[in-house]
Design a protein around this motif. Structure first.
Motif, short mmCIF file in Angstrom:
data_model
loop_
_atom_site.label_atom_id
_atom_site.label_comp_id
_atom_site.label_asym_id
_atom_site.label_seq_id
_atom_site.Cartn_x
_atom_site.Cartn_y
_atom_site.Cartn_z
N HIS A 363 17.94 18.30 -16.38
CA HIS A 363 18.98 18.29 -15.24
C HIS A 363 18.13 18.11 -14.13
CE1 HIS A 363 22.10 19.43 -18.23
NE2 HIS A 363 21.26 20.27 -18.54
N LYS A 364 17.96 16.89 -13.35
CA LYS A 364 17.58 16.54 -12.05
C LYS A 364 18.62 16.32 -11.19
CE LYS A 364 13.86 14.39 -14.62
NZ LYS A 364 13.21 12.77 -14.80
N ALA A 365 18.08 16.36 -10.02
CA ALA A 365 18.81 16.24 -8.83
C ALA A 365 18.24 15.39 -7.52
CB ALA A 365 19.07 17.81 -8.07
N ILE A 366 19.12 14.85 -6.75
CA ILE A 366 18.46 14.10 -5.83
C ILE A 366 19.34 14.21 -4.57
CG2 ILE A 366 17.10 12.29 -7.18
CD1 ILE A 366 19.74 10.58 -7.09
N ILE A 367 18.71 13.85 -3.34
CA ILE A 367 19.61 13.92 -2.00
C ILE A 367 19.31 12.45 -1.33
CG2 ILE A 367 19.58 15.26 0.25
CD1 ILE A 367 18.06 17.47 -1.11
N SER A 396 15.93 10.57 -0.24
CA SER A 396 16.05 9.30 0.31
C SER A 396 16.82 9.32 1.53
CB SER A 396 16.80 8.39 -0.82
OG SER A 396 15.88 8.58 -2.07
N VAL A 397 16.75 8.13 2.49
CA VAL A 397 17.37 7.85 3.59
C VAL A 397 18.11 6.69 3.60
CG1 VAL A 397 17.07 7.60 6.10
CG2 VAL A 397 15.63 9.28 4.90
N ALA A 398 19.39 6.62 3.57
CA ALA A 398 20.34 5.42 3.57
C ALA A 398 20.13 5.05 5.17
CB ALA A 398 21.51 5.80 3.10
N GLY A 636 19.67 25.61 -12.38
CA GLY A 636 18.78 24.93 -13.22
C GLY A 636 18.33 23.55 -13.04
N TYR A 637 18.87 23.04 -11.75
CA TYR A 637 18.55 21.72 -11.43
C TYR A 637 16.97 21.46 -10.49
CZ TYR A 637 22.99 19.81 -12.50
OH TYR A 637 24.19 19.35 -13.05
N LYS A 638 16.34 20.52 -11.07
CA LYS A 638 15.16 20.35 -10.49
C LYS A 638 15.11 18.91 -9.55
CE LYS A 638 10.09 18.75 -11.80
NZ LYS A 638 9.44 18.49 -12.67
N PHE A 639 14.86 19.07 -8.23
CA PHE A 639 14.95 17.99 -7.36
C PHE A 639 13.72 16.88 -7.26
CE2 PHE A 639 17.72 21.06 -5.41
CZ PHE A 639 18.59 20.06 -4.87
N VAL A 640 13.94 15.80 -7.60
CA VAL A 640 13.03 14.76 -7.77
C VAL A 640 13.41 13.66 -6.54
CG1 VAL A 640 12.80 15.43 -10.16
CG2 VAL A 640 14.77 13.49 -9.29
N SER A 641 12.53 12.67 -6.75
CA SER A 641 12.76 11.67 -5.58
C SER A 641 13.65 10.62 -6.39
CB SER A 641 11.43 10.90 -5.03
OG SER A 641 10.92 10.36 -6.23
N GLY A 642 14.43 9.78 -5.64
CA GLY A 642 15.25 9.00 -5.96
C GLY A 642 14.49 7.81 -6.72
#
Length: 647
Positions: A363-367, A396-398, A636-642
């Motif tokens: 379970h990964k998360a990204i911003i 990440s930056v759009a 339980g999410y782990k933040f990762v890079s896009g």
């Protein structure tokens, strides 16, 4: 004086070189014919058909033009007549060959090597009846979901099925979108024979079959009539068909989690809810029907998900997704009225089991920080960067490469343009990018289109870029057609301009995102050549070959609970699936707060390898963002890079 002599000598050399080239015939490169190979194959290419009309000896130079996302393929002997590489990813490899006769280079010749999976999947769908078009529409959505797996997909109408066609397939999916489909075909017709051949193969082949929604009774009746293998559906699969009871099913239970069953969470202006039931809070249940089975033999059959009603609470739950032996049955089409909390998530997760391709629980998360352009407030961006540093998350930056305000909406009536590369924001992004704190997405070129009100004010970040849009009096929207006549060349040129501006900051975007998630089919295909990765929700056009313009550009949208390695456009998709904060939505539209984002992520956990992905606008400050980060970590999410998801 010496400087003048040098210039004259150089000019003379150029003149002599041109004269020399004029006496020489340019050689011709031939990279060979396009190929289709299986994954992990050794691909051999030959330039033996290249030639020089003057008979000069040729040298060779092979190179990759593009590769599937994540491929580490390298050419062996790239400067010889023949070269080879190992196909390590599914998708197209585009290579070019340039030959040289000792004087000039040839025009490059290209060859495309398409790598297909060893595991084959067949998708069949109905096309008959007044809603026959829904078969292909749902097949597209299924194909895209199957793009999460390394499988080779064939999709076709069920009335074109050939006997034994499922023989070499890992799984067969049938989308029953037309009720009592055989009634639309004459006895003895080729179409009817195709269905009957399919029914027979389902009964007699030990193949994984996933049957969705209607027409199970037709299989059951044919099986009994022909007594295939001297057995029945109930005896082989442990399931019996049951006619629907008229119960209004609006929820699904999967992994002890309540999911919507085709519920519109918030009806916006113009929503198609005329045949739906109002649950209250502007929420409408729209997929109430359930095609039913009962479990005749519990030793052979099991319900993985159940459907029930919150509108008729005295009714017990019934099977929704059921497996009996090698046969799976889904009680409706899980793509209708899908949303962030829908049974679509249950189906997406169970695809692993249906295909027998098992992914680890993860379970990964990204911003994604949205709509960052030359006029973004530096303090807002710096504050979010500091929060990310403190929370130890990368985001990440759009970026909108070219800021446009043709009517001076934000600039006192003065038309204003500014490149990201000429701005303070650009320098802040450059610093964060080279420190490894952020990754970058190309969010269109200008996020608007010329001097057009499309539909608001012409301002970057507000208007649409790749879709012509009108806002109606009731605050609904009409999406007319893709801009630029859906020209891939036009769209690709815009994205090249965006890339060039980012390059001035020494920044390379790893993906692109269509402004407001909208572009035309040819836009998507063309931009894929520049950016193979999309970080977005996507539009698809089931009738794009139609000459009827209204039908041609009628689209369906899809979001994904996990990465898609290849959609029907050939793109790798990094998903966005739990929305954003809407603190001040347009009139009639849904407000969203951090609690909603966290709830969506909690529901997404039913998908074993789901990626919780949301976006956030810099002007919102840091409080809500911190709440979401903490909330997802608590789940339980782990933040990762896009970019890590696209490797």
């Amino acid at each position: 004086m010496m400087k003048c002599i040098k210039i004259l000598l150089m000019a003379g050399m150029v003149l002599w070189s041109n004269l020399y080239a004029a006496d020489n015939t340019v050689p011709v490169a031939n990279a060979g014919d396009d190929k289709v190979v299986k994954i992990k194959s050794k691909v051999r290419l030959s330039g033996a058909k290249s030639y020089d009309a003057d008979g000069d000896k040729l040298t060779y130079r092979w190179s990759f033009v593009s590769k599937p996302v994540g491929s580490k393929a390298k050419l062996k002997d790239s400067k010889k007549k023949r070269t080879e590489f190992k196909a390590d990813r599914i998708g197209p490899y585009k290579l070019q060959l340039v030959v040289n006769d000792g004087k000039v280079n040839s025009v490059p010749d290209t060859v495309v090597v398409t790598v297909k999976a060893r595991k084959k999947v067949l998708v069949l769908y109905d096309t008959a009846g007044p809603y026959g078009f829904m078969g292909k529409t749902n097949a597209i959505l299924l194909q895209n979901l199957l793009g999460h797996f390394n499988v080779d997909i064939t999709a076709k109408p069920a009335d074109a099925y050939a006997e034994n066609e499922m023989e070499n397939k890992r799984a067969v999916f049938y989308i029953g979108s037309t009720y009592n489909v055989l009634s639309y075909y004459e006895q003895g017709s080729d179409e009817r024979k195709a269905y009957e051949a399919f029914y027979k193969d389902v009964a007699t082949k030990n193949k994984t079959v996933v049957w969705m929604n209607y027409n199970l009774q037709l299989l059951d009746e044919a099986w009994k009539n022909y007594n295939w293998d001297n057995t029945t559906m109930a005896q082989k699969f442990g399931l019996e068909f049951q006619y629907s009871t008229g119960i209004q099913y609006n929820r699904v239970n999967y992994k002890n989690t309540e999911l919507y069953k085709g519920v519109v969470p918030f009806a916006t202006p113009g929503a198609a809810i005329s045949n739906c039931l109002n649950e209250g809070d502007n929420r409408y249940a729209c997929a109430l029907e359930l095609s039913m089975v009962s479990i005749a033999d519990p030793t052979k059959a099991k319900a993985f998900a159940t459907a029930y009603s919150t509108l008729e609470t005295d009714r017990p739950a019934d099977p929704y997704i059921t497996k009996g032996d090698t046969f799976w049955f889904v009680g409706d089409i899980p793509f209708t009225y899908m949303s962030e909390e829908d049974r679509y998530l249950a189906f997406s997760d169970l695809l692993h089991d249906m295909l027998g391709i098992y992914h680890k629980e993860s379970h990964k998360a990204i911003i994604r920080l949205e709509d960052v352009d030359a006029r973004t407030e530096p303090d807002d961006l710096n504050a979010i960067a500091e929060l990310a540093r403190r929370k130890k998350v990368k985001f990440s930056v759009a970026t909108i490469a070219q800021y446009e305000d043709p009517f001076g909406v934000e600039n006192g009536g003065v038309p204003t343009s500014e490149k990201l590369s000429d701005s303070i924001i650009g320098q802040i992004l450059k610093n964060l990018y080279h420190k490894g704190s952020i990754s970058v997405i190309a969010h269109g070129y200008t996020h608007q289109i010329g001097n057009l009100l499309n539909p608001y004010n012409g301002l970057s970040g507000d208007d649409f870029e790749f879709m012509r849009v009108i806002q109606n009096d009731d605050n609904s929207y009409s999406y007319l057609y893709p801009t630029g006549n859906d020209s891939g060349v036009w769209a690709l040129d815009r994205m090249h301009k965006a890339k060039d501006i980012l390059a001035q900051l020494d920044i390379e975007a790893f993906a692109w995102e269509a402004p407001h998630y909208m572009a035309g089919p040819n836009h998507y295909r063309a931009i894929r050549e520049l950016y193979p990765v999309q970080y977005a929700r996507i539009l698809y056009y089931p009738n794009e070959e139609s000459s009827d313009m209204a039908l041609k550009y009628k689209f369906i949208g899809q979001f994904y609970p996990y990465v898609i390695k290849r959609d029907i456009y050939g793109s790798f998709i990094v998903p966005e699936n739990i929305h954003n904060i809407e603190d001040a939505p347009n009139e009639g539209y849904r407000p969203l707060v951090p609690a909603d984002t966290i709830r969506f992520a909690k529901k997404l956990k039913v998908v074993r390898d789901g990626v919780a992905s949301f976006y956030y606008h810099p002007y919102l400050g840091t409080n809500d963002l911190e709440t979401i980060i903490d909330g997802l970590r608590a789940e339980g999410y782990k933040f990762v890079s896009g970019p890590s998801l696209a490797k």
